[in-house]
Design an enzyme around this catalytic site. Structure first.
Site, mmCIF file in Angstrom:
data_model
loop_
_atom_site.group_PDB
_atom_site.id
_atom_site.type_symbol
_atom_site.label_atom_id
_atom_site.label_comp_id
_atom_site.label_asym_id
_atom_site.label_seq_id
_atom_site.Cartn_x
_atom_site.Cartn_y
_atom_site.Cartn_z
ATOM 1 C CB CYS A 186 7.791 -4.344 8.695
ATOM 2 S SG CYS A 186 9.202 -3.503 9.455
ATOM 3 C CD GLU A 217 14.084 0.695 9.166
ATOM 4 O OE1 GLU A 217 13.192 1.106 9.923
ATOM 5 O OE2 GLU A 217 14.981 1.437 8.697
ATOM 6 C CB CYS A 221 7.224 -1.546 15.958
ATOM 7 S SG CYS A 221 8.900 -1.126 15.433
ATOM 8 C CB SER A 226 10.533 7.223 8.550
ATOM 9 O OG SER A 226 10.208 6.980 9.890
ATOM 10 C CD GLU A 264 -2.787 -1.135 2.490
ATOM 11 O OE1 GLU A 264 -3.979 -1.456 2.362
ATOM 12 O OE2 GLU A 264 -2.291 -0.861 3.591
ATOM 13 C CB CYS A 278 1.302 6.976 11.130
ATOM 14 S SG CYS A 278 1.709 8.516 10.414
ATOM 15 C CB CYS A 312 3.775 -0.744 13.641
ATOM 16 S SG CYS A 312 3.777 -0.552 11.848
ATOM 17 C CB SER A 360 10.477 5.332 14.630
ATOM 18 O OG SER A 360 9.823 5.670 13.438
ATOM 19 C CG LEU A 361 12.963 8.804 20.715
ATOM 20 C CD1 LEU A 361 14.318 8.133 20.867
ATOM 21 C CD2 LEU A 361 13.072 10.289 21.126
ATOM 22 C CG HIS A 362 7.992 5.447 18.786
ATOM 23 N ND1 HIS A 362 7.397 6.545 18.203
ATOM 24 C CD2 HIS A 362 8.235 4.584 17.779
ATOM 25 C CE1 HIS A 362 7.272 6.338 16.901
ATOM 26 N NE2 HIS A 362 7.770 5.168 16.622
ATOM 27 C CB CYS A 377 3.063 7.772 2.917
ATOM 28 S SG CYS A 377 3.618 6.606 4.151
ATOM 29 C CG ASN A 435 -3.158 6.807 13.662
ATOM 30 O OD1 ASN A 435 -3.991 7.659 13.950
ATOM 31 N ND2 ASN A 435 -2.033 7.099 13.013
HETATM 32 N N1 SAH Z 1 10.173 1.446 9.583
HETATM 33 C C1 SAH Z 1 10.185 2.867 9.494
HETATM 34 C C2 SAH Z 1 9.108 3.436 8.606
HETATM 35 C C3 SAH Z 1 7.697 2.934 8.778
HETATM 36 S S1 SAH Z 1 6.765 3.505 10.140
HETATM 37 C C4 SAH Z 1 10.117 3.468 10.883
HETATM 38 O O1 SAH Z 1 9.948 2.729 11.844
HETATM 39 O O2 SAH Z 1 10.276 4.670 11.031
HETATM 40 C C5 SAH Z 1 6.343 5.169 9.818
HETATM 41 C C6 SAH Z 1 5.946 5.920 11.095
HETATM 42 O O3 SAH Z 1 4.637 5.524 11.571
HETATM 43 C C7 SAH Z 1 6.919 5.649 12.216
HETATM 44 O O4 SAH Z 1 7.256 6.799 12.906
HETATM 45 C C8 SAH Z 1 6.119 4.725 13.075
HETATM 46 O O5 SAH Z 1 6.607 4.679 14.349
HETATM 47 C C9 SAH Z 1 4.718 5.316 12.961
HETATM 48 N N2 SAH Z 1 3.675 4.416 13.455
HETATM 49 C C10 SAH Z 1 3.699 3.079 13.466
HETATM 50 N N3 SAH Z 1 2.558 2.585 14.011
HETATM 51 C C11 SAH Z 1 1.801 3.638 14.358
HETATM 52 C C12 SAH Z 1 0.500 3.785 14.935
HETATM 53 N N4 SAH Z 1 -0.239 2.718 15.268
HETATM 54 N N5 SAH Z 1 0.004 5.031 15.140
HETATM 55 C C13 SAH Z 1 0.745 6.105 14.773
HETATM 56 N N6 SAH Z 1 1.965 6.030 14.201
HETATM 57 C C14 SAH Z 1 2.496 4.813 13.996
#
Ligand code: SAH
Length: 354
Positions: free
Chosen positions: A118, A167, A122, A198, A98, A347, A125, A221-223, A111, A297
């Site tokens: 992947c 990724e 995570c 990213s 997608e 996202c 995600c 993607s720190l979080h 995007c 999300n």
């Molecule tokens: N693998 C890469 C790119 C894909 S994720 C990465 O990890 O950065 C793209 C962005 O969406 C990242 O910042 C990821 O953390 C965020 N993301 C993933 N799941 C999400 C969710 N459920 N709600 C909001 N953002 C999310």
């Protein structure tokens, strides 16, 4: 014995240099590479027949030996509320991926995905929850752009973010080829400061990207600024902890002269406490950076289990408080609009069921 059909050479996804080399190798002048590049990326040509400045003979020959097809568009879905559009594609081996087009006032951001699924798993995600199938080829990555560019016509895609499925730094060679194609000066309309990669954090690849000379924008993607929390929600952190990533990000920023974006999905009770503000402030103050706060999300459409099922979004009024405190500490913070939640295009919601 049956004669096997010769596999056609895919020309989409070849960099300009590779296209020139290809035409040299078949006894043509190098500038044919420039012409074909121009047809593919500026005129969005679908087949060799359109390439009128090539001789009829060459066009027929290319038609027999080369291909311009990598993806097939299956469906598009449009969000009534925001205009966000999701594209579902099939690869030639019938894998589904997608891409998401996000129209805004002064820009159209695409995007794109770099992998089918992947491998990083995570916990927040949806793509992670669907598992990993394979890397996309450079042709399959640029084709997402070419299809959507045709779809929106005059409007034009102004920004590309590598934030779809997968990724990008684990599909490094193809990602690099596509950056080289998008940012080539022959490719009108896109420039390196409108392209963002990213990553969840593969330090040695971050350094390699810095050394590649492309100087695109990098989002991390720190979080959480704590290894303990990151280990829980991003298993890759056990292999590459924060310190190694931060060193690589500092290297990237210095080498490219760009500011790092820290992506931060707000998860209730996990990364939205006062301690997190302190740690995030300390981290951000140590390198040129800004924070992109992202409302979590829902991934309920994946029927998650384990820790994924327990994750809850931080309520908006608390997100605002969190952001205000960071700003009081002189940190640059943006809140990312949620776009396309109603069509599972926001996202972290991209996933295809098999
Ligand atoms: N693998 C890469 C790119 C894909 S994720 C990465 O990890 O950065 C793209 C962005 O969406 C990242 O910042 C990821 O953390 C965020 N993301 C993933 N799941 C999400 C969710 N459920 N709600 C909001 N953002 C999310």
């Amino acid at each position: 014995m049956m004669q096997q059909a010769k596999k056609k050479i895919g020309l989409k996804g070849l960099t300009l240099e590779e296209l020139r080399e290809y035409f040299s190798s078949i006894g043509q002048p190098q500038y044919r590479g420039d012409q074909v590049f121009n047809w593919i990326y500026n005129h969005l040509a679908r087949d060799f027949g359109e390439m009128k400045n090539l001789s009829k003979e060459l066009r027929t020959n290319l038609d027999e030996t080369c291909s311009l097809n990598s993806l097939e568009l299956i469906t598009t879905q449009k969000s009534d509320s925001t205009g966000t559009q999701k594209f579902l594609f099939a690869t030639t081996d019938n894998r589904k991926i997608e891409s998401v087009l996000i129209p805004e006032k002064e820009r159209n951001t695409l995007c794109i995905s770099t992998q089918v699924g992947c491998p990083l798993d995570c916990k927040f995600c949806a793509t992670g929850l669907m598992g990993y199938k394979r890397n996309l080829t450079a042709g399959e990555i640029v084709d997402q752009y070419l299809f959507t560019a045709r779809e929106i016509g005059k409007e034009k895609i102004t920004n590309i973010v590598y934030m779809g499925m997968g990724e990008p730094l684990l599909n490094f060679a193809s990602t690099l080829s596509t950056i080289s194609i998008f940012t080539n000066e022959l490719n009108k309309g896109l420039s390196r400061n409108r392209i963002t990669i990213s990553t969840a954090g593969i330090p040695y690849k971050i350094k390699e990207l810095a050394d590649s000379g492309h100087r695109v924008k990098l989002a991390f993607s720190l979080h959480s600024a704590f290894d303990e929390i990151r280990n829980k929600i991003m298993p890759i952190n056990r292999k590459y902890p924060l310190k190694e990533n931060v060193d690589a990000l500092k290297y990237y920023s210095k080498k490219t002269g760009t500011r790092i974006t820290f992506e931060y999905v707000m998860l209730s009770g996990l990364n939205d406490r006062d301690d997190d503000i302190k740690a995030l402030t300390k981290l951000c103050s140590s390198l040129p950076s800004k924070v992109n706060v992202i409302p979590f999300n829902s991934i309920k459409h994946m029927n998650p289990s384990g820790i994924s099922a327990e994750l809850e979004p931080t309520p908006m009024h608390e997100i605002l408080r969190f952001v205000e405190k960071l700003r009081n500490n002189n940190i640059t913070v943006m809140i990312r609009n949620t776009q396309g939640d109603d069509i599972a295009a926001a996202c972290g919601q991209l996933a295809v069921k098999y």
